[in-house]
Design a protein around this motif. Structure first.
Motif, PDB file in Angstrom:
ATOM      1  N   ALA A   1     -68.656  40.550  49.697  1.00 48.13           N
ATOM      2  CA  ALA A   1     -68.182  41.589  48.777  1.00 48.13           C
ATOM      3  C   ALA A   1     -68.579  42.978  49.258  1.00 48.13           C
ATOM      4  CB  ALA A   1     -68.730  41.331  47.374  1.00 48.13           C
ATOM      5  N   LEU A   2     -69.774  43.096  49.833  1.00 45.22           N
ATOM      6  CA  LEU A   2     -70.208  44.391  50.352  1.00 45.22           C
ATOM      7  C   LEU A   2     -69.441  44.763  51.619  1.00 45.22           C
ATOM      8  CD1 LEU A   2     -74.095  44.207  49.899  1.00 45.22           C
ATOM      9  CD2 LEU A   2     -72.399  45.231  48.385  1.00 45.22           C
ATOM     10  N   LEU A   3     -69.277  43.804  52.544  1.00 41.43           N
ATOM     11  CA  LEU A   3     -68.553  44.090  53.779  1.00 41.43           C
ATOM     12  C   LEU A   3     -67.122  44.509  53.488  1.00 41.43           C
ATOM     13  CD1 LEU A   3     -69.687  41.124  56.094  1.00 41.43           C
ATOM     14  CD2 LEU A   3     -70.661  43.427  55.926  1.00 41.43           C
ATOM     15  N   GLY A   4     -66.527  43.918  52.456  1.00 43.31           N
ATOM     16  CA  GLY A   4     -65.158  44.250  52.099  1.00 43.31           C
ATOM     17  C   GLY A   4     -65.033  45.423  51.150  1.00 43.31           C
ATOM     18  N   THR A   5     -66.132  46.111  50.863  1.00 44.24           N
ATOM     19  CA  THR A   5     -66.196  47.259  49.945  1.00 44.24           C
ATOM     20  C   THR A   5     -65.710  46.904  48.541  1.00 44.24           C
ATOM     21  OG1 THR A   5     -63.988  48.219  50.428  1.00 44.24           O
ATOM     22  CG2 THR A   5     -65.819  48.834  51.896  1.00 44.24           C
ATOM     23  N   LEU A   6     -65.789  45.617  48.185  1.00 44.04           N
ATOM     24  CA  LEU A   6     -65.453  45.200  46.826  1.00 44.04           C
ATOM     25  C   LEU A   6     -66.621  45.451  45.879  1.00 44.04           C
ATOM     26  CD1 LEU A   6     -63.788  41.804  47.773  1.00 44.04           C
ATOM     27  CD2 LEU A   6     -62.610  43.915  47.118  1.00 44.04           C
ATOM     28  N   ASP A   7     -67.790  45.674  46.441  1.00 43.73           N
ATOM     29  CA  ASP A   7     -68.990  45.997  45.684  1.00 43.73           C
ATOM     30  C   ASP A   7     -69.805  46.972  46.521  1.00 43.73           C
ATOM     31  OD1 ASP A   7     -70.863  46.016  43.685  1.00 43.73           O
ATOM     32  OD2 ASP A   7     -71.396  43.885  43.851  1.00 43.73           O
ATOM     33  N   ARG A   8     -70.794  47.580  45.916  1.00 51.56           N
ATOM     34  CA  ARG A   8     -71.623  48.560  46.622  1.00 51.56           C
ATOM     35  C   ARG A   8     -73.081  48.121  46.620  1.00 51.56           C
ATOM     36  NH1 ARG A   8     -69.323  54.583  46.402  1.00 51.56           N
ATOM     37  NH2 ARG A   8     -67.201  54.212  45.646  1.00 51.56           N
ATOM     38  N   PRO A   9     -73.831  48.508  47.662  1.00 50.89           N
ATOM     39  CA  PRO A   9     -75.251  48.152  47.688  1.00 50.89           C
ATOM     40  C   PRO A   9     -76.018  48.815  46.556  1.00 50.89           C
ATOM     41  CG  PRO A   9     -74.492  48.908  49.858  1.00 50.89           C
ATOM     42  CD  PRO A   9     -73.419  49.238  48.876  1.00 50.89           C
ATOM     43  N   THR A  10     -77.079  48.168  46.121  1.00 48.29           N
ATOM     44  CA  THR A  10     -78.002  48.803  45.179  1.00 48.29           C
ATOM     45  C   THR A  10     -78.774  49.913  45.878  1.00 48.29           C
ATOM     46  OG1 THR A  10     -78.216  46.701  44.000  1.00 48.29           O
ATOM     47  CG2 THR A  10     -79.897  48.378  43.575  1.00 48.29           C
ATOM     48  N   SER A  11     -79.150  49.658  47.127  1.00 44.48           N
ATOM     49  CA  SER A  11     -79.789  50.678  47.954  1.00 44.48           C
ATOM     50  C   SER A  11     -79.469  50.379  49.409  1.00 44.48           C
ATOM     51  CB  SER A  11     -81.303  50.714  47.725  1.00 44.48           C
ATOM     52  OG  SER A  11     -81.903  49.494  48.122  1.00 44.48           O
ATOM     53  N   GLY A  12     -79.736  51.357  50.264  1.00 45.93           N
ATOM     54  CA  GLY A  12     -79.371  51.219  51.665  1.00 45.93           C
ATOM     55  C   GLY A  12     -78.013  51.846  51.930  1.00 45.93           C
ATOM     56  N   ALA A  13     -77.573  51.805  53.179  1.00 47.73           N
ATOM     57  CA  ALA A  13     -76.336  52.473  53.583  1.00 47.73           C
ATOM     58  C   ALA A  13     -75.376  51.476  54.205  1.00 47.73           C
ATOM     59  CB  ALA A  13     -76.635  53.583  54.590  1.00 47.73           C
ATOM     60  N   LEU A  14     -74.089  51.657  53.904  1.00 55.28           N
ATOM     61  CA  LEU A  14     -73.023  50.828  54.467  1.00 55.28           C
ATOM     62  C   LEU A  14     -71.902  51.749  54.918  1.00 55.28           C
ATOM     63  CD1 LEU A  14     -71.556  47.542  53.020  1.00 55.28           C
ATOM     64  CD2 LEU A  14     -70.054  49.340  53.872  1.00 55.28           C
ATOM     65  N   SER A  15     -71.490  51.603  56.179  1.00 54.67           N
ATOM     66  CA  SER A  15     -70.379  52.415  56.674  1.00 54.67           C
ATOM     67  C   SER A  15     -69.301  51.512  57.249  1.00 54.67           C
ATOM     68  CB  SER A  15     -70.852  53.406  57.742  1.00 54.67           C
ATOM     69  OG  SER A  15     -71.342  52.730  58.884  1.00 54.67           O
TER      70      SER A  15
END
Length: 242
Positions: free
Chosen positions: A59-73
């Motif tokens: 879900a995070l890799l597909g940007t369907l959800d967002r991390p609680t903390s940390g960075a995703l690009s």
């Protein structure tokens, strides 16, 4: 972010110290400080048992959800700095999804089902149909253009789902247990198709519980209890049956 001339392209995905928690008392932490980079053209299997965090990571890799903390690009775009509509646009143009369940609309033909993958890209109806036919032929279903899902085998349905995911020419193809609902022969054919797409330049990440399938990929990432347990790469993967 656009790379300067002559510079290396940015990673397709980069996660830095990513944590994911869900509300509760105390909060339920699923992912614990994930660091992960996927570069253009990679073929990656993410493997782990049930409860290891694979679905949350997907879900995070597909940007369907967002991390609680940390960075995703994603391709150099900091997802955390974008508004929801910007994330939706980024997802529509940069990511294709393939799931264990095919999610095909029963009343639509193969062409019409694939064309639905382009609904939010701004293409005209005519252009969506042309592109749908192109990509169905690419996955070997040029003879099934007018067929409905109930007229297809399981392997053909998954090929339609892959075609739909590819219709928008995504930088990243995310496949969640793509062989889970298929027999061995159909599953092997789908994996071979994913390998072929990767050989043509598509970055592919497959989420699976199947360690034998993962072992056949050039890069294997193991999840255990929400942490990366291993990240192995081989230059020449061993092809094993699905």
């Amino acid at each position: 972010m656009i790379p300067s001339p002559g510079s290396a392209p940015p990673p397709v995905l980069r996660l830095e110290k990513v944590v994911k928690e869900y509300d509760g008392s105390p909060p339920l932490r699923i992912l614990h400080g994930i660091d992960l980079t996927v570069r253009p053209g990679e073929l990656v299997a993410v493997v782990g048992p049930s409860g290891s965090g694979k679905s949350t990571l997907l879900a995070l890799l597909g940007t369907l959800d967002r991390p609680t903390s940390g960075a995703l690009s994603l391709q150099g775009h900091d997802v955390g700095a974008l508004a929801e509509r910007q994330v939706s646009a980024l997802r529509a143009h940069r990511i294709g999804f393939v799931f264990q369940q095919f999610f095909l609309l029963p009343g639509l033909t193969c062409v019409e089902n694939v064309a639905t993958g382009l609904l939010y890209t701004g293409h005209s109806v005519r252009r969506r149909g042309i592109r749908a036919r192109e990509v169905l032929r690419q996955v070997g279903l040029g003879h099934r253009l007018g067929h409905r899902p109930d007229q297809l085998s399981g392997g053909e349905k998954q090929r339609v789902a892959i075609a739909r995911a590819l219709a928008g020419r995504p930088a990243l193809l995310l496949a969640d247990e793509p062989t889970g609902a298929l027999d061995t022969v159909s599953g092997t054919a789908v994996v071979d198709l994913l390998r072929g797409l990767n050989a043509d330049g598509t970055t592919v990440v497959v989420i699976t519980h199947d360690r034998e399938l993962a072992a056949s990929f050039p890069r294997r990432i193991g999840l255990q209890d929400g942490r990366i347990a291993f990240d192995d790469t081989t230059e020449t993967p061993v092809r094993t049956p699905v």
